[in-house]
Every structure is written in structure tokens, then in C-alpha cells.
Design a protein around this motif. Structure first.
Motif, PDB file in Angstrom:
ATOM      1  N   PRO A 190       0.792  -1.236   0.000  1.00 11.04           N
ATOM      2  CA  PRO A 190       0.000   0.000   0.000  1.00 11.04           C
ATOM      3  C   PRO A 190       0.816   1.273   0.000  1.00 11.04           C
ATOM      4  N   GLY A 191       2.045   1.250   0.529  1.00  5.84           N
ATOM      5  CA  GLY A 191       2.879   2.438   0.538  1.00  5.84           C
ATOM      6  C   GLY A 191       2.216   3.594   1.276  1.00  5.84           C
ATOM      7  N   LEU A 192       2.356   4.775   0.735  1.00  4.10           N
ATOM      8  CA  LEU A 192       1.867   5.968   1.423  1.00  4.10           C
ATOM      9  C   LEU A 192       0.346   6.023   1.517  1.00  4.10           C
ATOM     10  N   ALA A 193      -0.350   5.115   0.834  1.00  3.96           N
ATOM     11  CA  ALA A 193      -1.816   5.057   0.958  1.00  3.96           C
ATOM     12  C   ALA A 193      -2.244   4.692   2.378  1.00  3.96           C
ATOM     13  N   VAL A 194      -1.336   4.145   3.193  1.00  3.53           N
ATOM     14  CA  VAL A 194      -1.701   3.817   4.575  1.00  3.53           C
ATOM     15  C   VAL A 194      -2.129   5.058   5.350  1.00  3.53           C
ATOM     16  N   ALA A 195      -1.729   6.230   4.891  1.00  2.00           N
ATOM     17  CA  ALA A 195      -2.127   7.471   5.570  1.00  2.00           C
ATOM     18  C   ALA A 195      -3.637   7.680   5.500  1.00  2.00           C
ATOM     19  N   GLU A 196      -4.314   6.961   4.608  1.00  2.00           N
ATOM     20  CA  GLU A 196      -5.768   7.070   4.477  1.00  2.00           C
ATOM     21  C   GLU A 196      -6.501   6.203   5.497  1.00  2.00           C
ATOM     22  N   ILE A 197      -5.787   5.358   6.226  1.00  2.00           N
ATOM     23  CA  ILE A 197      -6.428   4.454   7.176  1.00  2.00           C
ATOM     24  C   ILE A 197      -6.978   5.253   8.352  1.00  2.00           C
ATOM     25  N   ALA A 198      -8.282   5.113   8.577  1.00  2.00           N
ATOM     26  CA  ALA A 198      -8.941   5.810   9.682  1.00  2.00           C
ATOM     27  C   ALA A 198      -9.334   4.854  10.801  1.00  2.00           C
ATOM     28  N   ALA A 199      -9.339   3.558  10.532  1.00  2.00           N
ATOM     29  CA  ALA A 199      -9.730   2.581  11.553  1.00  2.00           C
ATOM     30  C   ALA A 199      -8.696   2.538  12.669  1.00  2.00           C
ATOM     31  N   PRO A 200      -9.132   2.302  13.908  1.00  2.00           N
ATOM     32  CA  PRO A 200      -8.166   2.062  14.987  1.00  2.00           C
ATOM     33  C   PRO A 200      -7.217   0.939  14.578  1.00  2.00           C
ATOM     34  N   THR A 201      -5.921   1.148  14.769  1.00  2.00           N
ATOM     35  CA  THR A 201      -4.915   0.216  14.251  1.00  2.00           C
ATOM     36  C   THR A 201      -3.891  -0.131  15.322  1.00  2.00           C
ATOM     37  N   LEU A 202      -3.591  -1.418  15.414  1.00  2.00           N
ATOM     38  CA  LEU A 202      -2.526  -1.916  16.283  1.00  2.00           C
ATOM     39  C   LEU A 202      -1.493  -2.610  15.407  1.00  2.00           C
ATOM     40  N   ILE A 203      -0.288  -2.060  15.387  1.00  2.00           N
ATOM     41  CA  ILE A 203       0.816  -2.625  14.602  1.00  2.00           C
ATOM     42  C   ILE A 203       1.686  -3.443  15.542  1.00  2.00           C
ATOM     43  N   VAL A 204       1.869  -4.723  15.230  1.00  2.00           N
ATOM     44  CA  VAL A 204       2.664  -5.615  16.080  1.00  2.00           C
ATOM     45  C   VAL A 204       3.892  -6.066  15.302  1.00  2.00           C
ATOM     46  N   ARG A 205       5.027  -6.035  15.982  1.00  3.78           N
ATOM     47  CA  ARG A 205       6.286  -6.470  15.372  1.00  3.78           C
ATOM     48  C   ARG A 205       7.090  -7.246  16.390  1.00  3.78           C
ATOM     49  N   GLY A 206       7.694  -8.360  15.984  1.00  2.00           N
ATOM     50  CA  GLY A 206       8.629  -9.072  16.830  1.00  2.00           C
ATOM     51  C   GLY A 206       9.981  -8.396  16.805  1.00  2.00           C
ATOM     52  N   ASP A 207      10.645  -8.339  17.951  1.00  2.00           N
ATOM     53  CA  ASP A 207      11.903  -7.608  18.063  1.00  2.00           C
ATOM     54  C   ASP A 207      12.985  -8.157  17.147  1.00  2.00           C
ATOM     55  N   ALA A 208      12.870  -9.442  16.774  1.00  2.00           N
ATOM     56  CA  ALA A 208      13.878 -10.069  15.918  1.00  2.00           C
ATOM     57  C   ALA A 208      13.334 -10.355  14.516  1.00  2.00           C
ATOM     58  N   ASP A 209      12.293  -9.631  14.103  1.00  2.00           N
ATOM     59  CA  ASP A 209      11.696  -9.853  12.781  1.00  2.00           C
ATOM     60  C   ASP A 209      12.661  -9.391  11.691  1.00  2.00           C
ATOM     61  N   PRO A 210      13.099 -10.298  10.787  1.00  2.00           N
ATOM     62  CA  PRO A 210      14.039  -9.896   9.741  1.00  2.00           C
ATOM     63  C   PRO A 210      13.362  -9.210   8.554  1.00  2.00           C
ATOM     64  N   LEU A 211      12.022  -9.266   8.483  1.00  2.00           N
ATOM     65  CA  LEU A 211      11.313  -8.731   7.327  1.00  2.00           C
ATOM     66  C   LEU A 211      10.728  -7.343   7.574  1.00  2.00           C
ATOM     67  N   LEU A 212      10.368  -7.048   8.816  1.00  2.00           N
ATOM     68  CA  LEU A 212       9.813  -5.742   9.161  1.00  2.00           C
ATOM     69  C   LEU A 212      10.718  -5.095  10.197  1.00  2.00           C
ATOM     70  N   SER A 213      11.512  -4.126   9.777  1.00  2.00           N
ATOM     71  CA  SER A 213      12.452  -3.490  10.700  1.00  2.00           C
ATOM     72  C   SER A 213      11.704  -2.582  11.673  1.00  2.00           C
ATOM     73  N   LEU A 214      12.353  -2.291  12.797  1.00  2.00           N
ATOM     74  CA  LEU A 214      11.767  -1.376  13.769  1.00  2.00           C
ATOM     75  C   LEU A 214      11.576   0.005  13.150  1.00  2.00           C
ATOM     76  N   GLU A 215      12.534   0.435  12.352  1.00  2.00           N
ATOM     77  CA  GLU A 215      12.443   1.745  11.709  1.00  2.00           C
ATOM     78  C   GLU A 215      11.222   1.805  10.778  1.00  2.00           C
ATOM     79  N   GLU A 216      10.993   0.713  10.047  1.00  2.00           N
ATOM     80  CA  GLU A 216       9.848   0.670   9.139  1.00  2.00           C
ATOM     81  C   GLU A 216       8.534   0.686   9.919  1.00  2.00           C
TER      82      GLU A 216
END
Length: 265
Positions: A190-216
Motif C-alpha cells: 500500500p505504501g503511502l496510501a496507509v495514511a488514508e487508514i482511519a480505523a483504529p490500528t494496532l501494529i505488532v512487530r517481533g523484536d527479531a523480525d528480519p522482514l519488518l524493521s523497527l524503523e519501518e
């Protein structure tokens, strides 16, 4: 609560594909849609089903080509997944629901929440990217996946898939999924289209996830108004498998009052 079992569900025809759908929990409760990750199936959520609120109507589906769903002939894209999910919800008569998506399932959740906001009551994503830099190490890792490498990482997964799928072709599925993962076009992440999301959102990431960095993940949180970010220690990409005792209290609290922070903002 009994888990998904690939026995008590049914198929929904979407184009020339047949998508497997199974339900659990309270049939009269608020619907929660569960979307699994790449090369997985709906049973991947079984470790956490009994920890979800018992008053929810749980809807699991195997994404196109996965589990007991056939692949069909349409190109495999995140947009195709998005259209499949909406077609299944329409078939079930569900106008609006909460969504919990892992990895690819979470990416589909972002797309639906951004482009069909009236369909998403709340969104939880686990290990789900929202953008892809073509020359990044992650892109190279995804592009290099082969059926043999997947079987080495997850022994027996091919046999499970071939036993479930009505028209199994694991090599074709892996090739299609790699194409989906490495698609930097408008039908992909989705890229920058995520800025259109209005629903309450919880983003979960594992501390050692190699695919989704903490910065991302942090950058994603800044894009979605009022989003919560939960970086889970002692977990990799599959937080719901690696650390359910840490994950599920946060998920339960979020589902009980998902809109509180947005409403206060």
C-alpha cells in the motif's frame, strides 16, 4: 474454543478460484476476520484462537492458492487478495468487521482499510510490511526464495499443502507468491496510501523480525493517525507463535476498546 480444522468450512467461488472459508466462536458475535501469511493457511491462527474474546465471530479463510483454496488463473497480487477478501465478506453478508492479519494477511488488511474504510472496524497487523524498497536486503531475500528453500525452512509444509489443496501445484504457488512479494507496482504494497487508514490500528512487530524493521514499523505508525505500535521482545516474524503470552493481552485490550485513542485525538 475449537480451532480451525479444514473440515467444517465451505468454499466461495471468486472468478475461477474457490476460496476456503471456516468459522469459529460465537456465530452471532462481532466478526473478526483472520488473514494468514504467505504460504500458510488459516490453521496458523490456532495457537491464539482460545485467547480471543469468546463473544467474537471468527472468520478464517485460506488466501488464493493456499491451504484448501485453489489458485485460479488470475495473477497473484495484493490487490487480487483484497478483492477476494471483500468478495468473501459480501458472500457472508458482512458489511464491516475487525481484521487481524499476519504478514501478507496484514498487508491485505492495510489495503482494505485504506481503500475500503467502511469495511474495517479495527485493524491488527503482525509482522506486516507496508512498503518495499526494491534494492533492499529484504527484497533480495524474498526474490531468492525457492520451493526447496521453503521446504528446508519448514519441513513437511509442502506435504501438508498437497494433502489439503484440491489442485496442488506447490512450485507454481511459490513462484506466484515470490512475484507478489517483489511487486513494487500499484497492485502491491500500500505504501503511502496507509495514511488514508482511519480505523483504529494496532501494529505488532517481533523484536527479531528480519522482514519488518523497527524503523519501518515506527515510520508506519507515524503515517496512520492514532495507531498503536507494540514491539514484542523474545519474538521473530511470527509473534503469535513465538510470544502469545505477551501478544494476546494487548490484542484483547485493543479489541475491547479499539477506538479509544482515535476518539480522544
Amino acid at each position: 474454543m475449537s480451532g480451525f480444522n479444514h473440515q467444517s468450512g465451505d468454499w466461495v467461488a471468486v472468478g475461477d478460484a474457490r476460496l476456503y472459508v471456516e468459522q469459529a466462536g460465537d456465530p452471532h458475535g462481532q466478526p473478526l476476520l483472520l488473514l494468514h501469511g504467505g504460504l500458510g493457511s488459516l490453521v496458523d491462527f490456532n495457537p491464539i484462537l482460545e485467547r480471543l474474546p469468546s463473544n467474537l465471530r471468527l472468520i478464517g479463510m485460506d488466501l488464493r492458492g493456499h491451504g484448501a483454496s485453489t489458485l485460479g488463473t488470475a495473477p497473484l497480487t495484493y490487490r487480487r487478495y483484497q478483492d477476494d477478501v471483500l468478495a468473501v465478506l459480501d458472500h457472508l453478508g458482512i458489511a464491516r468487521c475487525a481484521t487481524l492479519g499476519f504478514s501478507d494477511g496484514g498487508i491485505v488488511g492495510y489495503r482494505i482499510a485504506a481503500q475500503a474504510p467502511e469495511r474495517v472496524q479495527a485493524l491488527i497487523t503482525v509482522g506486516a510490511q507496508w512498503t518495499l524498497v526494491p534494492d533492499s536486503p529484504v527484497a533480495g531475500m524474498l526474490a531468492g526464495l525457492t520451493p526447496q528453500l521453503w521446504e528446508e525452512m519448514f519441513p513437511g509444509s509442502r506435504a501438508v499443502y498437497e494433502a489439503l489443496n484440491p489442485a496442488p501445484d506447490f512450485d507454481a504457488l511459490v513462484q506466484a507468491v515470490v512475484g507478489l512479494w517483489t511487486d513494487a507496482g500499484p497492485d502491491g504494497y500500500p505504501g503511502l496510501a496507509v495514511a488514508e487508514i482511519a480505523a483504529p490500528t494496532l501494529i505488532v512487530r517481533g523484536d527479531a523480525d528480519p522482514l519488518l524493521s523497527l524503523e519501518e514499523a515506527v515510520a508506519l505508525q507515524t503515517q496512520i493517525a492514532g495507531a498503536h505500535l507494540f514491539n514484542v521482545p523474545f519474538a521473530g516474524h511470527e509473534v503469535h507463535v513465538d510470544a502469545p503470552d505477551l501478544l494476546m493481552p494487548a490484542v484483547q485490550q485493543f479489541l475491547r476498546q479499539p477506538g479509544k485513542r482515535v476518539l480522544e485525538a
